[in-house]
Write an enzyme that holds these catalytic residues in place. Structure first.
Site, PDB file in Angstrom:
ATOM      1  N   TYR A 182       0.836  -1.200   0.000  1.00  0.00           N
ATOM      2  CA  TYR A 182       0.000   0.000   0.000  1.00  0.00           C
ATOM      3  C   TYR A 182       0.867   1.246   0.000  1.00  0.00           C
ATOM      4  O   TYR A 182       1.911   1.285   0.664  1.00  0.00           O
ATOM      5  CB  TYR A 182      -0.887   0.046   1.250  1.00  0.00           C
ATOM      6  CG  TYR A 182      -2.054  -0.894   1.228  1.00  0.00           C
ATOM      7  CD1 TYR A 182      -3.293  -0.492   0.753  1.00  0.00           C
ATOM      8  CD2 TYR A 182      -1.930  -2.194   1.702  1.00  0.00           C
ATOM      9  CE1 TYR A 182      -4.376  -1.356   0.747  1.00  0.00           C
ATOM     10  CE2 TYR A 182      -2.999  -3.074   1.698  1.00  0.00           C
ATOM     11  CZ  TYR A 182      -4.224  -2.640   1.217  1.00  0.00           C
ATOM     12  OH  TYR A 182      -5.288  -3.506   1.216  1.00  0.00           O
ATOM     13  N   TYR A 211      -0.467  -9.927   0.325  1.00  0.00           N
ATOM     14  CA  TYR A 211       0.596  -9.416   1.202  1.00  0.00           C
ATOM     15  C   TYR A 211       0.517 -10.075   2.573  1.00  0.00           C
ATOM     16  O   TYR A 211      -0.550 -10.505   3.004  1.00  0.00           O
ATOM     17  CB  TYR A 211       0.536  -7.890   1.312  1.00  0.00           C
ATOM     18  CG  TYR A 211      -0.761  -7.334   1.860  1.00  0.00           C
ATOM     19  CD1 TYR A 211      -0.983  -7.228   3.235  1.00  0.00           C
ATOM     20  CD2 TYR A 211      -1.760  -6.890   1.002  1.00  0.00           C
ATOM     21  CE1 TYR A 211      -2.163  -6.705   3.724  1.00  0.00           C
ATOM     22  CE2 TYR A 211      -2.947  -6.375   1.491  1.00  0.00           C
ATOM     23  CZ  TYR A 211      -3.140  -6.291   2.855  1.00  0.00           C
ATOM     24  OH  TYR A 211      -4.318  -5.784   3.334  1.00  0.00           O
ATOM     25  N   ARG A 221      -2.911 -11.961   3.386  1.00  0.00           N
ATOM     26  CA  ARG A 221      -4.223 -11.552   2.886  1.00  0.00           C
ATOM     27  C   ARG A 221      -4.350 -11.942   1.418  1.00  0.00           C
ATOM     28  O   ARG A 221      -3.460 -11.668   0.620  1.00  0.00           O
ATOM     29  CB  ARG A 221      -4.418 -10.024   2.981  1.00  0.00           C
ATOM     30  CG  ARG A 221      -4.543  -9.401   4.345  1.00  0.00           C
ATOM     31  CD  ARG A 221      -5.692  -9.844   5.230  1.00  0.00           C
ATOM     32  NE  ARG A 221      -6.964 -10.189   4.625  1.00  0.00           N
ATOM     33  CZ  ARG A 221      -7.907  -9.353   4.215  1.00  0.00           C
ATOM     34  NH1 ARG A 221      -7.739  -8.057   4.353  1.00  0.00           N
ATOM     35  NH2 ARG A 221      -9.031  -9.788   3.688  1.00  0.00           N
ATOM     36  N   HIS A 281      -7.213  -8.281  -2.686  1.00  0.00           N
ATOM     37  CA  HIS A 281      -8.534  -7.697  -2.460  1.00  0.00           C
ATOM     38  C   HIS A 281      -8.513  -6.203  -2.743  1.00  0.00           C
ATOM     39  O   HIS A 281      -7.470  -5.564  -2.718  1.00  0.00           O
ATOM     40  CB  HIS A 281      -9.016  -7.946  -1.026  1.00  0.00           C
ATOM     41  CG  HIS A 281      -8.136  -7.310   0.007  1.00  0.00           C
ATOM     42  ND1 HIS A 281      -7.021  -7.927   0.510  1.00  0.00           N
ATOM     43  CD2 HIS A 281      -8.188  -6.095   0.614  1.00  0.00           C
ATOM     44  CE1 HIS A 281      -6.429  -7.139   1.381  1.00  0.00           C
ATOM     45  NE2 HIS A 281      -7.100  -6.010   1.459  1.00  0.00           N
ATOM     46  N   HIS A 339     -10.599  -2.733  -1.376  1.00  0.00           N
ATOM     47  CA  HIS A 339     -11.540  -2.181  -0.391  1.00  0.00           C
ATOM     48  C   HIS A 339     -12.578  -1.324  -1.098  1.00  0.00           C
ATOM     49  O   HIS A 339     -12.217  -0.495  -1.941  1.00  0.00           O
ATOM     50  CB  HIS A 339     -10.796  -1.319   0.630  1.00  0.00           C
ATOM     51  CG  HIS A 339      -9.821  -2.068   1.472  1.00  0.00           C
ATOM     52  ND1 HIS A 339     -10.131  -2.572   2.710  1.00  0.00           N
ATOM     53  CD2 HIS A 339      -8.528  -2.415   1.257  1.00  0.00           C
ATOM     54  CE1 HIS A 339      -9.075  -3.187   3.226  1.00  0.00           C
ATOM     55  NE2 HIS A 339      -8.082  -3.107   2.363  1.00  0.00           N
TER      56      HIS A 339
END
Lengths: 188, 234
Positions: free
Chosen positions: B105, B144, B154, B157, B159
């Site tokens: 991120y 990640y 995870r 995905h 959000h």
């Protein structure tokens, strides 16, 4: 056709990159009608540790008790200088502060009247579904007749009531979990 | 003023409980006292109406927000926002954020040892059209690692955050990709018992939306809470 709402998941720790563009910590502007109030506080977890990655969203009526929304068909005036929405992140110490105007009373169900209040949604890592709570104002005579406060166990009502400090700033904390002071959250 | 209909309560098993011990962050952040039942008043059947006037060109194209193209597999995600009564939800804000193709991120607290991409911020927003449709162009995010348990990863995905017509339709969730082997191990994906509710979080490959020689298409529909058929009793 009947469908089921999509399952809620947490905002996670990195929501800032998607959501901060809409941050709004001053809900009122110079032209907004009503009594200015500032509200500040802290978000803490079940250990009393600060939650430094939470975000609040606020929704409220204007000073006349009118929501800027088509479902509100009360015969009251909209305020062109007030939408009633805030998005307020916490800082590294879990603290937040926002300023707005005190809303007017709005109708409740079955002919009741609700005391001035703000609806608050709480988002954070570890909250798979956001929490919903309310802020009322200490000293409002109408609190005693508020139909939702009446549903809350008497000893817990104080967690929904912001109290002004010596400087006139309202203090209100979000305690996600705790034995005595856990904030009242609603099944919405 | 007579009372207006509230919103339907969730079907059992389709929405998570606040305490989900497999997802460790819930242990100290979930309320321990009973929630207080909230009748739906004017304060909740209203809500912020934030619309197209705040959306700029390229806000829904995450591959066009910098001088160069981001690294990764270019994808188009589209779908319809409906309510539980099957009606489209037009004119509502949809916000997304995601990791880059390497699973990192663009956020100061993300310390994963994977490269940032100078051409990718990972932020998008749009407004649904008159029939409830939305669309984003982006790159497929990477998986990640995270600290929830030993060797926790995870699944890829994106959000999603949606407002809908009232406070009660507010929804924050995550969209996943078909065939991801990490889904079976992910405590967030598995936070509800209802299998069909979980599977509805997975987008489907959409060949018709796929653009030859350019980008893969995915379809993901989102359902917001719907109104009760009848007003509450007077």
């Amino acid at each position: 056709m009947t469908l089921n709402a999509t399952t809620s998941h947490t905002v996670g720790p990195y929501y800032h990159i998607g959501l901060t563009w809409l941050n709004r910590e001053d809900l009122a502007n110079a032209g907004t009608l009503g009594e200015r109030v500032a509200i500040t506080g802290q978000v803490v977890d079940g250990n009393g540790d600060v939650v430094n990655d939470a975000m609040l969203e606020v929704w409220q009526a204007n000073a006349a008790g009118k929501y800027d929304h088509p479902e509100d068909d009360q015969d009251k005036a909209l305020d062109p200088n007030f939408e009633g929405f805030g998005r307020v992140p916490v800082d590294g110490e879990g603290r937040f502060r926002f300023s707005t105007i005190k809303p007017g009373s709005v109708p409740g169900l079955k002919g009741t009247t609700q005391a001035p209040h703000l609806v608050v949604l709480v988002f954070a890592r570890g909250l798979v579904k956001h929490l919903l709570t309310r802020i009322y104002f200490d000293g409002e005579a109408a609190n005693g007749d508020d139909p939702l406060l009446a549903c809350v166990p008497a000893e817990r009502r104080r967690t929904l009531v912001a109290k002004a400090d010596a400087a006139g700033v309202y203090q209100w904390n979000v305690v996600l979990q705790g034995t005595d002071e856990e904030t009242v959250f609603f099944d919405y | 003023m007579s009372d207006k209909p509230g919103y339907r309560r969730p079907q059992a098993g389709t929405q998570p409980d606040y305490l989900h011990p497999a997802y460790q962050s819930t242990n100290l952040r979930s309320p321990s006292k009973p929630l207080v039942f909230l009748p739906h008043s004017l304060s909740e059947i209203t809500g912020p109406t934030i619309g197209a006037e705040r959306i700029a060109e390229h806000d829904n194209d995450l591959t066009a927000q910098h001088d160069g193209e981001p690294q990764g597999e270019r994808i188009i995600i589209h779908g319809r926002v409906l309510d539980e009564n099957g009606l489209p939800v037009p004119g509502i804000l949809v916000e997304i954020w995601q990791a880059n193709a390497a699973g990192r991120y663009n956020h100061k607290r993300d310390l994963h040892d994977a490269p940032l991409d100078p051409n990718f911020t990972g932020t998008g927003r749009t407004v649904t059209d008159a029939d409830g449709w939305y669309q984003f162009q982006t790159i497929k995010p990477g998986a990640y690692p995270w600290g929830n348990h030993h060797n926790a990863w995870r699944p890829a995905h994106i959000h999603f955050s949606l407002f809908g017509p009232s406070v009660l339709t507010r929804l924050v969730t995550q969209m996943y990709f078909p065939g991801d082997p990490l889904l079976a191990y992910d405590p967030i994906y598995n936070c509800v018992p209802d299998t069909s509710a979980k599977e509805r979080l997975i987008a489907s490959f959409d060949l018709e939306k796929t653009v030859p020689h350019y980008a893969l298409g995915y379809r993901w529909d989102i359902v917001l809470r719907g109104r009760d058929a009848t007003p509450m009793e007077k």
